[in-house]
Design a protein around this motif. Structure first.
Motif, PDB file in Angstrom:
ATOM      1  N   ARG A  40       0.820  -1.218   0.000  1.00  0.00           N
ATOM      2  CA  ARG A  40       0.000   0.000   0.000  1.00  0.00           C
ATOM      3  C   ARG A  40       0.856   1.271   0.000  1.00  0.00           C
ATOM      4  O   ARG A  40       0.514   2.251  -0.655  1.00  0.00           O
ATOM      5  CB  ARG A  40      -0.933  -0.025   1.212  1.00  0.00           C
ATOM      6  CG  ARG A  40      -2.097   0.894   1.168  1.00  0.00           C
ATOM      7  CD  ARG A  40      -3.140   0.389   0.212  1.00  0.00           C
ATOM      8  NE  ARG A  40      -4.246   1.312   0.133  1.00  0.00           N
ATOM      9  CZ  ARG A  40      -5.496   0.935   0.032  1.00  0.00           C
ATOM     10  NH1 ARG A  40      -5.805  -0.323  -0.010  1.00  0.00           N
ATOM     11  NH2 ARG A  40      -6.443   1.828  -0.047  1.00  0.00           N
ATOM     12  N   ASP A  41       1.960   1.275   0.715  1.00  0.00           N
ATOM     13  CA  ASP A  41       2.830   2.460   0.764  1.00  0.00           C
ATOM     14  C   ASP A  41       3.423   2.791  -0.606  1.00  0.00           C
ATOM     15  O   ASP A  41       3.649   3.955  -0.919  1.00  0.00           O
ATOM     16  CB  ASP A  41       3.965   2.269   1.775  1.00  0.00           C
ATOM     17  CG  ASP A  41       3.477   2.292   3.204  1.00  0.00           C
ATOM     18  OD1 ASP A  41       2.356   2.809   3.438  1.00  0.00           O
ATOM     19  OD2 ASP A  41       4.199   1.790   4.080  1.00  0.00           O
ATOM     20  N   GLN A  42       3.657   1.775  -1.416  1.00  0.00           N
ATOM     21  CA  GLN A  42       4.210   1.981  -2.750  1.00  0.00           C
ATOM     22  C   GLN A  42       3.216   2.716  -3.659  1.00  0.00           C
ATOM     23  O   GLN A  42       3.616   3.343  -4.627  1.00  0.00           O
ATOM     24  CB  GLN A  42       4.573   0.627  -3.357  1.00  0.00           C
ATOM     25  CG  GLN A  42       5.269   0.696  -4.691  1.00  0.00           C
ATOM     26  CD  GLN A  42       5.705  -0.680  -5.177  1.00  0.00           C
ATOM     27  OE1 GLN A  42       5.822  -1.629  -4.405  1.00  0.00           O
ATOM     28  NE2 GLN A  42       5.940  -0.776  -6.470  1.00  0.00           N
ATOM     29  N   PHE A  43       1.932   2.659  -3.326  1.00  0.00           N
ATOM     30  CA  PHE A  43       0.892   3.247  -4.164  1.00  0.00           C
ATOM     31  C   PHE A  43       0.275   4.508  -3.562  1.00  0.00           C
ATOM     32  O   PHE A  43      -0.837   4.884  -3.912  1.00  0.00           O
ATOM     33  CB  PHE A  43      -0.200   2.215  -4.444  1.00  0.00           C
ATOM     34  CG  PHE A  43       0.317   0.964  -5.088  1.00  0.00           C
ATOM     35  CD1 PHE A  43       0.983   1.029  -6.303  1.00  0.00           C
ATOM     36  CD2 PHE A  43       0.152  -0.262  -4.491  1.00  0.00           C
ATOM     37  CE1 PHE A  43       1.468  -0.126  -6.907  1.00  0.00           C
ATOM     38  CE2 PHE A  43       0.621  -1.414  -5.090  1.00  0.00           C
ATOM     39  CZ  PHE A  43       1.297  -1.340  -6.302  1.00  0.00           C
ATOM     40  N   LYS A  44       0.995   5.181  -2.676  1.00  0.00           N
ATOM     41  CA  LYS A  44       0.494   6.419  -2.059  1.00  0.00           C
ATOM     42  C   LYS A  44       0.150   7.480  -3.098  1.00  0.00           C
ATOM     43  O   LYS A  44      -0.788   8.231  -2.928  1.00  0.00           O
ATOM     44  CB  LYS A  44       1.518   6.980  -1.066  1.00  0.00           C
ATOM     45  CG  LYS A  44       1.639   6.190   0.198  1.00  0.00           C
ATOM     46  CD  LYS A  44       0.457   6.420   1.084  1.00  0.00           C
ATOM     47  CE  LYS A  44       0.712   5.722   2.406  1.00  0.00           C
ATOM     48  NZ  LYS A  44      -0.487   5.598   3.180  1.00  0.00           N
ATOM     49  N   PHE A  45       0.900   7.538  -4.194  1.00  0.00           N
ATOM     50  CA  PHE A  45       0.680   8.560  -5.216  1.00  0.00           C
ATOM     51  C   PHE A  45      -0.688   8.426  -5.891  1.00  0.00           C
ATOM     52  O   PHE A  45      -1.243   9.397  -6.369  1.00  0.00           O
ATOM     53  CB  PHE A  45       1.783   8.502  -6.278  1.00  0.00           C
ATOM     54  CG  PHE A  45       1.720   7.302  -7.180  1.00  0.00           C
ATOM     55  CD1 PHE A  45       1.086   7.397  -8.407  1.00  0.00           C
ATOM     56  CD2 PHE A  45       2.274   6.097  -6.794  1.00  0.00           C
ATOM     57  CE1 PHE A  45       1.025   6.288  -9.243  1.00  0.00           C
ATOM     58  CE2 PHE A  45       2.218   4.998  -7.618  1.00  0.00           C
ATOM     59  CZ  PHE A  45       1.592   5.089  -8.846  1.00  0.00           C
ATOM     60  N   VAL A  46      -1.257   7.240  -5.914  1.00  0.00           N
ATOM     61  CA  VAL A  46      -2.532   7.014  -6.591  1.00  0.00           C
ATOM     62  C   VAL A  46      -3.700   6.930  -5.593  1.00  0.00           C
ATOM     63  O   VAL A  46      -4.854   6.874  -5.986  1.00  0.00           O
ATOM     64  CB  VAL A  46      -2.451   5.743  -7.475  1.00  0.00           C
ATOM     65  CG1 VAL A  46      -2.567   4.486  -6.650  1.00  0.00           C
ATOM     66  CG2 VAL A  46      -3.487   5.755  -8.572  1.00  0.00           C
ATOM     67  N   GLU A  47      -3.413   6.981  -4.330  1.00  0.00           N
ATOM     68  CA  GLU A  47      -4.424   6.815  -3.274  1.00  0.00           C
ATOM     69  C   GLU A  47      -5.673   7.698  -3.454  1.00  0.00           C
ATOM     70  O   GLU A  47      -6.786   7.210  -3.283  1.00  0.00           O
ATOM     71  CB  GLU A  47      -3.793   7.061  -1.907  1.00  0.00           C
ATOM     72  CG  GLU A  47      -4.635   6.607  -0.750  1.00  0.00           C
ATOM     73  CD  GLU A  47      -4.651   5.099  -0.575  1.00  0.00           C
ATOM     74  OE1 GLU A  47      -5.709   4.585  -0.178  1.00  0.00           O
ATOM     75  OE2 GLU A  47      -3.638   4.455  -0.838  1.00  0.00           O
ATOM     76  N   PRO A  48      -5.543   8.972  -3.802  1.00  0.00           N
ATOM     77  CA  PRO A  48      -6.756   9.793  -3.948  1.00  0.00           C
ATOM     78  C   PRO A  48      -7.690   9.319  -5.068  1.00  0.00           C
ATOM     79  O   PRO A  48      -8.874   9.610  -5.040  1.00  0.00           O
ATOM     80  CB  PRO A  48      -6.228  11.191  -4.274  1.00  0.00           C
ATOM     81  CG  PRO A  48      -4.797  11.182  -3.899  1.00  0.00           C
ATOM     82  CD  PRO A  48      -4.334   9.754  -3.979  1.00  0.00           C
ATOM     83  N   ARG A  49      -7.162   8.598  -6.020  1.00  0.00           N
ATOM     84  CA  ARG A  49      -7.962   8.143  -7.158  1.00  0.00           C
ATOM     85  C   ARG A  49      -8.222   6.636  -7.140  1.00  0.00           C
ATOM     86  O   ARG A  49      -8.745   6.093  -8.100  1.00  0.00           O
ATOM     87  CB  ARG A  49      -7.256   8.492  -8.467  1.00  0.00           C
ATOM     88  CG  ARG A  49      -7.069   9.969  -8.662  1.00  0.00           C
ATOM     89  CD  ARG A  49      -6.451  10.230  -9.993  1.00  0.00           C
ATOM     90  NE  ARG A  49      -6.092  11.636 -10.107  1.00  0.00           N
ATOM     91  CZ  ARG A  49      -5.569  12.176 -11.189  1.00  0.00           C
ATOM     92  NH1 ARG A  49      -5.351  11.434 -12.253  1.00  0.00           N
ATOM     93  NH2 ARG A  49      -5.274  13.447 -11.210  1.00  0.00           N
ATOM     94  N   LEU A  50      -7.872   5.975  -6.060  1.00  0.00           N
ATOM     95  CA  LEU A  50      -7.973   4.516  -6.007  1.00  0.00           C
ATOM     96  C   LEU A  50      -9.173   4.063  -5.197  1.00  0.00           C
ATOM     97  O   LEU A  50      -9.353   4.465  -4.050  1.00  0.00           O
ATOM     98  CB  LEU A  50      -6.695   3.924  -5.404  1.00  0.00           C
ATOM     99  CG  LEU A  50      -6.656   2.409  -5.242  1.00  0.00           C
ATOM    100  CD1 LEU A  50      -6.743   1.715  -6.599  1.00  0.00           C
ATOM    101  CD2 LEU A  50      -5.393   1.989  -4.519  1.00  0.00           C
TER     102      LEU A  50
END
Length: 66
Positions: A40-50
């Protein structure tokens, strides 16, 4: 996970919502870990759209387990 990261970074400027549904079992009914929760930490950049969800099914009985 690296390929998914590269793909999401390529699509990020053009996609407003990513939807990911991950199963806790293989198509043959064997249990498997939920990989996205570990990374999950690797995908922080996409979190608002995920939008992320999990599902599971016991394929021997055909009943949902979630």
């Amino acid at each position: 996970m690296d390929i998914l990261t590269i793909r999401w970074k390529e699509l990020y400027p053009y996609v407003t919502q990513f939807v990911l549904l991950e199963s806790n079992s293989t198509f043959t009914g064997l249990p498997k870990p939920l990989f996205i929760s570990h990374y999950r930490d690797q995908f922080k950049f996409v979190e608002p759209r995920l939008t992320y969800g999990t599902t599971g099914e016991d394929s021997r009985e055909g009943k949902p387990i979630c």
